[in-house]
Design a protein around this motif. Structure first.
Motif, PDB file in Angstrom:
ATOM      1  N   THR A  21       0.829  -1.214   0.000  1.00 44.15           N
ATOM      2  CA  THR A  21       0.000   0.000   0.000  1.00 44.15           C
ATOM      3  C   THR A  21       0.856   1.252   0.000  1.00 44.15           C
ATOM      4  O   THR A  21       0.638   2.178  -0.793  1.00 44.15           O
ATOM      5  N   ALA A  25       1.634   4.180  -2.826  1.00 49.52           N
ATOM      6  CA  ALA A  25       1.496   5.595  -2.473  1.00 49.52           C
ATOM      7  C   ALA A  25       2.748   6.383  -2.867  1.00 49.52           C
ATOM      8  O   ALA A  25       2.650   7.528  -3.309  1.00 49.52           O
ATOM      9  N   ASP A  28       2.547   6.810  -6.653  1.00 49.27           N
ATOM     10  CA  ASP A  28       1.505   7.792  -6.981  1.00 49.27           C
ATOM     11  C   ASP A  28       1.945   9.208  -6.646  1.00 49.27           C
ATOM     12  O   ASP A  28       1.736  10.135  -7.427  1.00 49.27           O
ATOM     13  N   ASP A  29       2.570   9.382  -5.479  1.00 50.00           N
ATOM     14  CA  ASP A  29       3.044  10.702  -5.064  1.00 50.00           C
ATOM     15  C   ASP A  29       4.099  11.220  -6.040  1.00 50.00           C
ATOM     16  O   ASP A  29       4.095  12.384  -6.425  1.00 50.00           O
ATOM     17  N   VAL A  45       4.651  11.365   1.869  1.00 48.78           N
ATOM     18  CA  VAL A  45       3.754  10.252   1.571  1.00 48.78           C
ATOM     19  C   VAL A  45       3.043   9.826   2.849  1.00 48.78           C
ATOM     20  O   VAL A  45       3.689   9.620   3.884  1.00 48.78           O
ATOM     21  N   ARG A  46       1.736   9.699   2.760  1.00 43.15           N
ATOM     22  CA  ARG A  46       0.962   9.264   3.922  1.00 43.15           C
ATOM     23  C   ARG A  46       1.435   7.874   4.350  1.00 43.15           C
ATOM     24  O   ARG A  46       1.568   6.973   3.520  1.00 43.15           O
TER      25      ARG A  46
END
Length: 71
Positions: A21, A25, A28-29, A45-46
């Motif tokens: 996950t 991310a 994607d970031d 990034v979360r």
């Protein structure tokens, strides 16, 4: 070391503390905000904070942003 600006989610997920996950991310970031300039930028990034960045630092590399212009 894994280049966080070139690695895909599968390779990133092999890093300590980074699962599928968070690996997605990161990808994607990077697509939205552009390449990372230093390892500490991963904290945007979360799911990644200062402790995770410190743990990752020996395992990651960050190529200069200009290195990707020729691709």
């Amino acid at each position: 070391p894994v280049d966080v600006n070139a690695a895909g989610a599968e390779e990133l997920s092999l890093l300590p503390g980074i699962g599928p996950t968070v690996a997605h991310a990161i990808v994607d970031d990077r697509a939205v905000h552009g390449p990372y300039r230093r390892a500490e930028d991963l904290d945007r990034v979360r799911g990644i904070g200062p402790a995770t960045v410190a743990r990752l630092r020996p395992f990651v590399a960050v190529r200069a942003a200009g290195a990707y212009a020729a691709r």
